[in-house]
Motif scaffolding. Structure first.
Motif, short mmCIF file in Angstrom:
data_model
loop_
_atom_site.label_atom_id
_atom_site.label_comp_id
_atom_site.label_asym_id
_atom_site.label_seq_id
_atom_site.Cartn_x
_atom_site.Cartn_y
_atom_site.Cartn_z
N LYS A 1 0.86 -1.18 0.00
CA LYS A 1 0.00 0.00 0.00
C LYS A 1 0.90 1.23 0.00
CE LYS A 1 -3.59 2.55 2.42
NZ LYS A 1 -4.39 2.69 3.65
N ASP A 2 1.02 1.85 -1.16
CA ASP A 2 1.87 3.02 -1.30
C ASP A 2 1.07 4.30 -1.11
OD1 ASP A 2 4.46 1.77 -2.21
OD2 ASP A 2 3.15 1.01 -3.78
N SER A 3 1.80 5.40 -0.97
CA SER A 3 1.17 6.71 -0.88
C SER A 3 0.34 6.95 -2.13
CB SER A 3 2.26 7.78 -0.76
OG SER A 3 1.69 9.06 -0.77
N GLY A 4 -0.87 7.43 -1.94
CA GLY A 4 -1.74 7.69 -3.08
C GLY A 4 -2.67 6.55 -3.42
N GLU A 5 -2.48 5.40 -2.77
CA GLU A 5 -3.37 4.27 -2.96
C GLU A 5 -4.37 4.19 -1.81
OE1 GLU A 5 0.06 1.51 -5.09
OE2 GLU A 5 -0.97 0.73 -3.35
N ALA A 6 -5.58 3.75 -2.12
CA ALA A 6 -6.58 3.59 -1.06
C ALA A 6 -6.31 2.31 -0.26
CB ALA A 6 -7.98 3.54 -1.66
N ASP A 7 -5.95 1.24 -0.96
CA ASP A 7 -5.56 -0.02 -0.33
C ASP A 7 -4.45 -0.60 -1.21
OD1 ASP A 7 -5.45 -2.38 1.21
OD2 ASP A 7 -7.59 -2.35 1.58
N VAL A 8 -3.99 -1.78 -0.90
CA VAL A 8 -2.86 -2.36 -1.64
C VAL A 8 -3.14 -2.45 -3.15
CG1 VAL A 8 -1.36 -4.38 -1.88
CG2 VAL A 8 -2.12 -3.66 0.39
N ASP A 9 -2.37 -1.69 -3.92
CA ASP A 9 -2.43 -1.72 -5.38
C ASP A 9 -3.80 -1.38 -5.97
OD1 ASP A 9 0.22 -2.43 -5.24
OD2 ASP A 9 -0.11 -4.55 -5.62
N CYS A 10 -4.61 -0.60 -5.27
CA CYS A 10 -5.92 -0.22 -5.82
C CYS A 10 -6.38 1.13 -5.31
CB CYS A 10 -6.96 -1.29 -5.49
SG CYS A 10 -7.39 -1.40 -3.74
N GLY A 11 -7.29 1.72 -6.05
CA GLY A 11 -7.87 3.00 -5.66
C GLY A 11 -6.88 4.14 -5.78
N GLY A 12 -7.32 5.32 -5.42
CA GLY A 12 -6.44 6.48 -5.45
C GLY A 12 -5.88 6.71 -6.83
N SER A 13 -4.55 6.74 -6.93
CA SER A 13 -3.88 7.03 -8.19
C SER A 13 -3.77 5.81 -9.11
CB SER A 13 -2.48 7.58 -7.92
OG SER A 13 -1.70 6.64 -7.21
N CYS A 14 -4.23 4.64 -8.65
CA CYS A 14 -4.15 3.43 -9.46
C CYS A 14 -5.40 3.22 -10.31
CB CYS A 14 -3.96 2.21 -8.56
SG CYS A 14 -2.39 2.22 -7.67
N ALA B 1 -11.75 -3.84 -4.18
CA ALA B 1 -12.86 -4.77 -4.02
C ALA B 1 -13.58 -4.53 -2.70
CB ALA B 1 -12.33 -6.21 -4.07
N ALA B 2 -14.74 -5.14 -2.56
CA ALA B 2 -15.50 -5.05 -1.31
C ALA B 2 -14.61 -5.50 -0.15
CB ALA B 2 -16.75 -5.91 -1.39
N GLY B 3 -14.64 -4.73 0.93
CA GLY B 3 -13.85 -5.07 2.10
C GLY B 3 -12.51 -4.37 2.16
N ASP B 4 -12.09 -3.78 1.02
CA ASP B 4 -10.84 -3.04 1.01
C ASP B 4 -11.06 -1.62 1.54
OD1 ASP B 4 -9.48 -5.16 -0.11
OD2 ASP B 4 -9.52 -4.38 -2.16
N THR B 5 -9.98 -1.01 1.99
CA THR B 5 -10.04 0.36 2.47
C THR B 5 -10.29 1.31 1.29
OG1 THR B 5 -8.45 -0.18 4.19
CG2 THR B 5 -8.75 2.16 3.71
N CYS B 6 -11.05 2.37 1.53
CA CYS B 6 -11.31 3.35 0.48
C CYS B 6 -11.33 4.76 1.05
CB CYS B 6 -12.64 3.06 -0.22
SG CYS B 6 -14.07 2.93 0.88
N GLY B 7 -11.04 5.71 0.19
CA GLY B 7 -11.09 7.11 0.59
C GLY B 7 -12.31 7.81 0.01
N SER B 8 -12.81 7.25 -1.08
CA SER B 8 -14.00 7.80 -1.73
C SER B 8 -14.67 6.70 -2.55
CB SER B 8 -13.62 8.95 -2.66
OG SER B 8 -12.91 8.48 -3.78
N ALA B 9 -15.90 6.95 -2.96
CA ALA B 9 -16.65 5.97 -3.74
C ALA B 9 -15.91 5.57 -5.02
CB ALA B 9 -18.04 6.51 -4.08
N ALA B 10 -15.14 6.52 -5.58
CA ALA B 10 -14.42 6.27 -6.83
C ALA B 10 -13.32 5.22 -6.66
CB ALA B 10 -13.82 7.57 -7.35
N ASP B 11 -12.90 4.95 -5.42
CA ASP B 11 -11.86 3.95 -5.17
C ASP B 11 -12.40 2.52 -5.30
OD1 ASP B 11 -9.90 5.87 -4.58
OD2 ASP B 11 -10.42 5.89 -2.45
N CYS B 12 -13.70 2.36 -5.27
CA CYS B 12 -14.31 1.03 -5.16
C CYS B 12 -14.94 0.53 -6.46
CB CYS B 12 -15.39 1.04 -4.08
SG CYS B 12 -14.79 1.60 -2.48
N VAL B 13 -14.83 -0.77 -6.69
CA VAL B 13 -15.50 -1.42 -7.81
C VAL B 13 -17.00 -1.15 -7.73
CG1 VAL B 13 -16.07 -3.65 -8.85
CG2 VAL B 13 -13.75 -3.21 -8.05
#
Length: 70
Positions: free
Chosen positions: A27-40, A45-57
């Protein structure tokens, strides 16, 4: 120009590749969870950390519990 081909894990430093941080299992800076969301490009997926709705499937972050993709 052009970006490096980020396919080798043997003796080649691919850390400077475009999007490399989105495939390194950390989980790098700019990611919501490991290798997903944010700048990726991959959404979390469901159950992963998110910062906004756009981070989630599911395009839903935290209706059940804050900061977790639904």
């Amino acid at each position: 120009g052009g970006s490096l081909a980020c396919t080798s894990s043997c003796g080649v430093d691919v850390s400077g590749c475009v999007g490399y941080h989105c495939a390194n299992g950390v989980k790098d800076s700019g990611e919501a969870d490991v290798d997903c969301g944010g700048s990726c490009p991959d959404k979390c997926a469901a159950g992963d950390t998110c910062g906004s709705a756009a981070d989630c499937v599911s395009d839903s972050c935290g209706s059940g519990s804050a900061g977790i993709c639904d």
